[in-house]
Design a protein around this motif. Structure first.
Motif, PDB file in Angstrom:
ATOM      1  N   LEU A  86       0.821  -1.213   0.000  1.00  0.00           N
ATOM      2  CA  LEU A  86       0.000   0.000   0.000  1.00  0.00           C
ATOM      3  C   LEU A  86       0.853   1.262   0.000  1.00  0.00           C
ATOM      4  O   LEU A  86       0.554   2.215  -0.708  1.00  0.00           O
ATOM      5  CB  LEU A  86      -0.942   0.008   1.206  1.00  0.00           C
ATOM      6  N   THR A  87       1.918   1.265   0.795  1.00  0.00           N
ATOM      7  CA  THR A  87       2.742   2.476   0.849  1.00  0.00           C
ATOM      8  C   THR A  87       3.507   2.683  -0.450  1.00  0.00           C
ATOM      9  O   THR A  87       3.729   3.822  -0.857  1.00  0.00           O
ATOM     10  CB  THR A  87       3.694   2.471   2.062  1.00  0.00           C
ATOM     11  N   ASP A  88       3.894   1.600  -1.109  1.00  0.00           N
ATOM     12  CA  ASP A  88       4.497   1.733  -2.444  1.00  0.00           C
ATOM     13  C   ASP A  88       3.496   2.366  -3.405  1.00  0.00           C
ATOM     14  O   ASP A  88       3.843   3.243  -4.194  1.00  0.00           O
ATOM     15  CB  ASP A  88       4.934   0.373  -3.007  1.00  0.00           C
ATOM     16  N   HIS A  89       2.266   1.916  -3.323  1.00  0.00           N
ATOM     17  CA  HIS A  89       1.229   2.455  -4.208  1.00  0.00           C
ATOM     18  C   HIS A  89       0.950   3.927  -3.888  1.00  0.00           C
ATOM     19  O   HIS A  89       0.797   4.743  -4.799  1.00  0.00           O
ATOM     20  CB  HIS A  89      -0.053   1.621  -4.105  1.00  0.00           C
ATOM     21  N   ILE A  90       0.912   4.258  -2.607  1.00  0.00           N
ATOM     22  CA  ILE A  90       0.721   5.653  -2.211  1.00  0.00           C
ATOM     23  C   ILE A  90       1.857   6.509  -2.776  1.00  0.00           C
ATOM     24  O   ILE A  90       1.614   7.571  -3.346  1.00  0.00           O
ATOM     25  CB  ILE A  90       0.636   5.784  -0.670  1.00  0.00           C
ATOM     26  N   SER A  91       3.079   6.036  -2.640  1.00  0.00           N
ATOM     27  CA  SER A  91       4.236   6.775  -3.170  1.00  0.00           C
ATOM     28  C   SER A  91       4.137   6.957  -4.671  1.00  0.00           C
ATOM     29  O   SER A  91       4.408   8.042  -5.199  1.00  0.00           O
ATOM     30  CB  SER A  91       5.543   6.040  -2.843  1.00  0.00           C
ATOM     31  N   ASN A  92       3.755   5.899  -5.360  1.00  0.00           N
ATOM     32  CA  ASN A  92       3.632   5.976  -6.821  1.00  0.00           C
ATOM     33  C   ASN A  92       2.538   6.956  -7.246  1.00  0.00           C
ATOM     34  O   ASN A  92       2.704   7.716  -8.203  1.00  0.00           O
ATOM     35  CB  ASN A  92       3.368   4.597  -7.417  1.00  0.00           C
ATOM     36  N   GLU A  93       1.421   6.915  -6.543  1.00  0.00           N
ATOM     37  CA  GLU A  93       0.327   7.834  -6.871  1.00  0.00           C
ATOM     38  C   GLU A  93       0.724   9.287  -6.602  1.00  0.00           C
ATOM     39  O   GLU A  93       0.410  10.176  -7.388  1.00  0.00           O
ATOM     40  CB  GLU A  93      -0.935   7.474  -6.086  1.00  0.00           C
ATOM     41  N   LEU A  94       1.418   9.514  -5.495  1.00  0.00           N
ATOM     42  CA  LEU A  94       1.867  10.873  -5.198  1.00  0.00           C
ATOM     43  C   LEU A  94       2.884  11.332  -6.229  1.00  0.00           C
ATOM     44  O   LEU A  94       2.840  12.478  -6.681  1.00  0.00           O
ATOM     45  CB  LEU A  94       2.444  10.967  -3.785  1.00  0.00           C
ATOM     46  N   PHE A  95       3.779  10.455  -6.623  1.00  0.00           N
ATOM     47  CA  PHE A  95       4.758  10.793  -7.649  1.00  0.00           C
ATOM     48  C   PHE A  95       4.055  11.163  -8.952  1.00  0.00           C
ATOM     49  O   PHE A  95       4.408  12.147  -9.607  1.00  0.00           O
ATOM     50  CB  PHE A  95       5.734   9.629  -7.893  1.00  0.00           C
ATOM     51  N   ALA A  96       3.037  10.390  -9.325  1.00  0.00           N
ATOM     52  CA  ALA A  96       2.287  10.679 -10.557  1.00  0.00           C
ATOM     53  C   ALA A  96       1.601  12.042 -10.459  1.00  0.00           C
ATOM     54  O   ALA A  96       1.619  12.834 -11.405  1.00  0.00           O
ATOM     55  CB  ALA A  96       1.271   9.574 -10.825  1.00  0.00           C
ATOM     56  N   PHE A  97       0.997  12.319  -9.308  1.00  0.00           N
ATOM     57  CA  PHE A  97       0.367  13.623  -9.099  1.00  0.00           C
ATOM     58  C   PHE A  97       1.407  14.738  -9.220  1.00  0.00           C
ATOM     59  O   PHE A  97       1.181  15.736  -9.910  1.00  0.00           O
ATOM     60  CB  PHE A  97      -0.302  13.686  -7.717  1.00  0.00           C
ATOM     61  N   GLU A  98       2.549  14.575  -8.540  1.00  0.00           N
ATOM     62  CA  GLU A  98       3.593  15.603  -8.563  1.00  0.00           C
ATOM     63  C   GLU A  98       4.153  15.803  -9.971  1.00  0.00           C
ATOM     64  O   GLU A  98       4.446  16.928 -10.374  1.00  0.00           O
ATOM     65  CB  GLU A  98       4.723  15.234  -7.605  1.00  0.00           C
ATOM     66  N   PHE A  99       4.274  14.722 -10.729  1.00  0.00           N
ATOM     67  CA  PHE A  99       4.752  14.823 -12.104  1.00  0.00           C
ATOM     68  C   PHE A  99       3.784  15.662 -12.939  1.00  0.00           C
ATOM     69  O   PHE A  99       4.205  16.561 -13.675  1.00  0.00           O
ATOM     70  CB  PHE A  99       4.930  13.432 -12.719  1.00  0.00           C
ATOM     71  N   LEU A 100       2.501  15.349 -12.845  1.00  0.00           N
ATOM     72  CA  LEU A 100       1.499  16.118 -13.592  1.00  0.00           C
ATOM     73  C   LEU A 100       1.523  17.588 -13.169  1.00  0.00           C
ATOM     74  O   LEU A 100       1.449  18.491 -14.016  1.00  0.00           O
ATOM     75  CB  LEU A 100       0.108  15.546 -13.382  1.00  0.00           C
ATOM     76  N   LEU A 101       1.638  17.833 -11.872  1.00  0.00           N
ATOM     77  CA  LEU A 101       1.694  19.201 -11.373  1.00  0.00           C
ATOM     78  C   LEU A 101       2.912  19.931 -11.940  1.00  0.00           C
ATOM     79  O   LEU A 101       2.796  21.050 -12.438  1.00  0.00           O
ATOM     80  CB  LEU A 101       1.741  19.211  -9.841  1.00  0.00           C
ATOM     81  N   GLN A 102       4.037  19.271 -11.902  1.00  0.00           N
ATOM     82  CA  GLN A 102       5.269  19.864 -12.429  1.00  0.00           C
ATOM     83  C   GLN A 102       5.127  20.210 -13.910  1.00  0.00           C
ATOM     84  O   GLN A 102       5.504  21.291 -14.343  1.00  0.00           O
ATOM     85  CB  GLN A 102       6.428  18.893 -12.234  1.00  0.00           C
ATOM     86  N   GLU A 103       4.559  19.303 -14.664  1.00  0.00           N
ATOM     87  CA  GLU A 103       4.378  19.546 -16.100  1.00  0.00           C
ATOM     88  C   GLU A 103       3.444  20.711 -16.369  1.00  0.00           C
ATOM     89  O   GLU A 103       3.654  21.514 -17.271  1.00  0.00           O
ATOM     90  CB  GLU A 103       3.860  18.278 -16.794  1.00  0.00           C
ATOM     91  N   GLU A 104       2.396  20.818 -15.551  1.00  0.00           N
ATOM     92  CA  GLU A 104       1.428  21.904 -15.746  1.00  0.00           C
ATOM     93  C   GLU A 104       1.984  23.254 -15.301  1.00  0.00           C
ATOM     94  O   GLU A 104       1.565  24.286 -15.817  1.00  0.00           O
ATOM     95  CB  GLU A 104       0.134  21.597 -15.009  1.00  0.00           C
ATOM     96  N   LEU A 105       2.893  23.258 -14.355  1.00  0.00           N
ATOM     97  CA  LEU A 105       3.439  24.521 -13.863  1.00  0.00           C
ATOM     98  C   LEU A 105       4.581  25.036 -14.733  1.00  0.00           C
ATOM     99  O   LEU A 105       5.012  26.173 -14.540  1.00  0.00           O
ATOM    100  CB  LEU A 105       3.924  24.368 -12.412  1.00  0.00           C
ATOM    101  N   LYS A 106       5.042  24.237 -15.664  1.00  0.00           N
ATOM    102  CA  LYS A 106       6.132  24.687 -16.555  1.00  0.00           C
ATOM    103  C   LYS A 106       5.694  25.843 -17.428  1.00  0.00           C
ATOM    104  O   LYS A 106       4.621  25.984 -17.861  1.00  0.00           O
ATOM    105  CB  LYS A 106       6.592  23.545 -17.467  1.00  0.00           C
TER     106      LYS A 106
END
Length: 106
Positions: A86-106
């Motif tokens: 579960l914590t691996d999945h939480i980390s992966n989901e947060l990473f995916a969210f942060e990636f999308l956020l980073q791309e949108e803020l560029k």
């Protein structure tokens, strides 16, 4: 807001919702007060983040320090290796969210 903007927001919220789903599973299974307190803090931060984004312009008002704090909390939770799946999945989901956020803020 164009269709792509709407899709990005929906996708970002889905990642946050997936985190909340996993957090609820962890809360059902754990009795360690330290972990429960941390999970509740993570859950609160994710709910707040999810509620703050409704349109793309909202992304520019997010507190990036809070997101970093959330990321650090999830990292510690995952490194403790409690509920590793579960914590691996939480980390992966947060990473995916942060990636999308980073791309949108560029």
């Amino acid at each position: 807001m164009n269709k792509d903007d709407t899709n990005i927001i929906i996708e970002m919220k889905e990642h946050l919702e997936n985190i909340l789903s996993d957090i609820n599973k962890v809360l059902e299974d754990d009795t360690n007060k330290y972990i429960i307190d941390n999970i509740i803090n993570i859950k609160s931060m994710v709910i707040d983040l999810k509620n703050r984004i409704t349109i793309k312009d909202d992304l520019f008002t997010l507190d990036l320090k809070k997101i970093k704090e959330l990321s650090d909390m999830v990292y510690i939770l995952n490194s403790n290796n409690n509920f590793s799946f579960l914590t691996d999945h939480i980390s992966n989901e947060l990473f995916a969210f942060e990636f999308l956020l980073q791309e949108e803020l560029k």
